[in-house]
Design a protein around this motif. Structure first.
Motif, PDB file in Angstrom:
ATOM      1  N   THR A 132     -19.114  12.661  23.469  1.00 49.62           N
ATOM      2  CA  THR A 132     -18.385  13.187  22.334  1.00 49.62           C
ATOM      3  C   THR A 132     -17.495  12.146  21.945  1.00 49.62           C
ATOM      4  OG1 THR A 132     -16.505  14.346  23.240  1.00 49.62           O
ATOM      5  CG2 THR A 132     -18.486  15.555  22.604  1.00 49.62           C
ATOM      6  N   GLN A 133     -17.178  11.696  20.762  1.00 52.49           N
ATOM      7  CA  GLN A 133     -16.148  10.770  20.161  1.00 52.49           C
ATOM      8  C   GLN A 133     -15.336  11.732  19.072  1.00 52.49           C
ATOM      9  OE1 GLN A 133     -17.462   7.139  18.327  1.00 52.49           O
ATOM     10  NE2 GLN A 133     -15.633   6.166  18.646  1.00 52.49           N
ATOM     11  N   PRO A 134     -13.879  11.938  19.566  1.00 55.52           N
ATOM     12  CA  PRO A 134     -13.131  12.744  18.523  1.00 55.52           C
ATOM     13  C   PRO A 134     -12.635  11.766  17.464  1.00 55.52           C
ATOM     14  CG  PRO A 134     -12.565  12.973  20.870  1.00 55.52           C
ATOM     15  CD  PRO A 134     -13.459  11.914  20.862  1.00 55.52           C
ATOM     16  N   TYR A 135     -12.655  12.283  16.186  1.00 58.87           N
ATOM     17  CA  TYR A 135     -11.981  11.833  15.170  1.00 58.87           C
ATOM     18  C   TYR A 135     -11.162  12.574  14.142  1.00 58.87           C
ATOM     19  CZ  TYR A 135     -15.246  14.364  12.119  1.00 58.87           C
ATOM     20  OH  TYR A 135     -16.211  15.401  11.726  1.00 58.87           O
ATOM     21  N   TYR A 136     -10.330  12.083  13.670  1.00 62.01           N
ATOM     22  CA  TYR A 136      -9.418  12.865  12.690  1.00 62.01           C
ATOM     23  C   TYR A 136      -9.058  11.883  11.434  1.00 62.01           C
ATOM     24  CZ  TYR A 136      -5.785  16.467  11.850  1.00 62.01           C
ATOM     25  OH  TYR A 136      -5.065  17.410  11.406  1.00 62.01           O
ATOM     26  N   ILE A 137      -9.274  12.475  10.155  1.00 59.31           N
ATOM     27  CA  ILE A 137      -9.204  12.023   8.976  1.00 59.31           C
ATOM     28  C   ILE A 137      -8.490  12.600   7.801  1.00 59.31           C
ATOM     29  CG2 ILE A 137     -10.675  10.665   7.090  1.00 59.31           C
ATOM     30  CD1 ILE A 137     -12.851  10.558   8.950  1.00 59.31           C
ATOM     31  N   VAL A 138      -7.281  12.196   7.296  1.00 58.05           N
ATOM     32  CA  VAL A 138      -6.574  12.542   6.359  1.00 58.05           C
ATOM     33  C   VAL A 138      -6.308  11.675   5.324  1.00 58.05           C
ATOM     34  CG1 VAL A 138      -5.198  14.201   8.037  1.00 58.05           C
ATOM     35  CG2 VAL A 138      -4.399  11.950   7.310  1.00 58.05           C
ATOM     36  N   LYS A 139      -5.853  12.323   4.023  1.00 57.66           N
ATOM     37  CA  LYS A 139      -5.481  11.512   2.951  1.00 57.66           C
ATOM     38  C   LYS A 139      -3.997  11.600   2.689  1.00 57.66           C
ATOM     39  CE  LYS A 139      -6.837  14.213  -1.172  1.00 57.66           C
ATOM     40  NZ  LYS A 139      -7.260  14.167  -2.539  1.00 57.66           N
ATOM     41  N   ILE A 140      -3.385  10.797   2.435  1.00 60.26           N
ATOM     42  CA  ILE A 140      -1.908  10.780   2.020  1.00 60.26           C
ATOM     43  C   ILE A 140      -1.721  10.146   0.852  1.00 60.26           C
ATOM     44  CG2 ILE A 140      -1.289  11.020   4.355  1.00 60.26           C
ATOM     45  CD1 ILE A 140      -0.314   8.132   3.994  1.00 60.26           C
ATOM     46  N   PRO A 141      -0.644  10.593  -0.076  1.00 66.20           N
ATOM     47  CA  PRO A 141      -0.297  10.124  -1.204  1.00 66.20           C
ATOM     48  C   PRO A 141      -0.051   8.400  -0.979  1.00 66.20           C
ATOM     49  CG  PRO A 141       1.199  11.836  -1.038  1.00 66.20           C
ATOM     50  CD  PRO A 141       0.408  11.487   0.293  1.00 66.20           C
ATOM     51  N   LYS A 142      -0.365   7.550  -2.065  1.00 67.13           N
ATOM     52  CA  LYS A 142      -0.216   6.107  -1.947  1.00 67.13           C
ATOM     53  C   LYS A 142       1.254   5.759  -1.887  1.00 67.13           C
ATOM     54  CE  LYS A 142      -3.001   2.598  -3.574  1.00 67.13           C
ATOM     55  NZ  LYS A 142      -3.855   2.691  -2.251  1.00 67.13           N
ATOM     56  N   SER A 143       1.608   4.720  -1.143  1.00 69.77           N
ATOM     57  CA  SER A 143       2.973   4.245  -0.802  1.00 69.77           C
ATOM     58  C   SER A 143       2.893   2.871  -0.707  1.00 69.77           C
ATOM     59  CB  SER A 143       3.415   5.184   0.224  1.00 69.77           C
ATOM     60  OG  SER A 143       4.756   4.721   0.557  1.00 69.77           O
ATOM     61  N   GLU A 144       4.123   2.338  -1.210  1.00 65.30           N
ATOM     62  CA  GLU A 144       4.526   1.022  -0.883  1.00 65.30           C
ATOM     63  C   GLU A 144       4.965   0.842   0.611  1.00 65.30           C
ATOM     64  OE1 GLU A 144       3.680  -1.369  -3.207  1.00 65.30           O
ATOM     65  OE2 GLU A 144       2.667  -0.026  -4.313  1.00 65.30           O
ATOM     66  N   LEU A 145       5.323   1.960   1.174  1.00 63.34           N
ATOM     67  CA  LEU A 145       5.829   1.591   2.726  1.00 63.34           C
ATOM     68  C   LEU A 145       4.756   1.516   3.597  1.00 63.34           C
ATOM     69  CD1 LEU A 145       8.116   4.856   2.654  1.00 63.34           C
ATOM     70  CD2 LEU A 145       8.848   2.490   2.310  1.00 63.34           C
ATOM     71  N   PRO A 146       4.885   0.651   4.648  1.00 62.17           N
ATOM     72  CA  PRO A 146       3.992   0.297   5.760  1.00 62.17           C
ATOM     73  C   PRO A 146       3.599   1.496   6.553  1.00 62.17           C
ATOM     74  CG  PRO A 146       6.320  -0.550   6.266  1.00 62.17           C
ATOM     75  CD  PRO A 146       6.283  -0.046   4.829  1.00 62.17           C
ATOM     76  N   ILE A 147       2.435   1.520   7.175  1.00 62.95           N
ATOM     77  CA  ILE A 147       1.789   2.600   7.813  1.00 62.95           C
ATOM     78  C   ILE A 147       2.112   2.068   9.367  1.00 62.95           C
ATOM     79  CG2 ILE A 147       0.245   4.114   8.396  1.00 62.95           C
ATOM     80  CD1 ILE A 147      -0.564   4.199   5.326  1.00 62.95           C
TER      81      ILE A 147
END
Length: 150
Positions: A132-147
């Motif tokens: 298996t290969q675990p994954y996790y995917i989300v979306k967040i509001p666009k921001s100018e801040l670095p992730i």
């Protein structure tokens, strides 16, 4: 005296930062797109990585890789993301020799960055013998801040 008080109030008002455009991200702003495991034994070509996806082209490339062995994205909450409003964060773990592994994310916005903490869960005791290969995917509001990944 009134002039001095008026000047102090004016200076205070000018120096206060507006909170109108500084809303912090809440848990309601974080939308789970998909989580689980890839079952292609690594054939998808996705190594352990943290991705920040900001364009439709990058998103399409990722979906093509994810779906190269199995139609994994069929179970996603959504596949059409408006990248003018959102950023996608996708995390992939190493390919594992057993089942029961999973990922989760904690996302927090501070005044100067968005912090993404990746949480790994391993099975306790006996696990299924499947790659298996675990994954996790989300979306967040666009921001100018670095992730920043932690």
């Amino acid at each position: 005296m009134h002039k001095l008080l008026g000047i102090v109030i004016l200076l205070f008002a000018l120096n206060c930062k507006s909170t109108e455009n500084q809303a912090k991200m809440t848990n309601d702003d974080i939308v789970l797109i998909g989580k689980g495991n890839l079952y292609g034994s690594g054939a998808e070509g996705l190594k352990k990585q943290n991705l920040i996806i900001t364009s439709s082209e990058e998103w399409k490339d990722l979906l093509d890789k994810i779906n190269s062995v199995n139609k994994v994205s069929d179970s996603f909450a959504e596949k059409n993301v408006d990248f003018s409003k959102f950023t996608v964060i996708a995390v992939f773990d190493d390919v594992k020799n057993t089942g029961g592994h999973s990922l989760n994310m904690l996302i927090q916005e501070t005044k100067d960055k968005v912090i993404v903490e990746v949480l790994h869960k391993a099975p306790e005791g006996i696990a299924t013998s499947v790659m298996t290969q675990p994954y996790y995917i989300v979306k967040i509001p666009k921001s100018e801040l670095p992730i920043v990944f932690k």
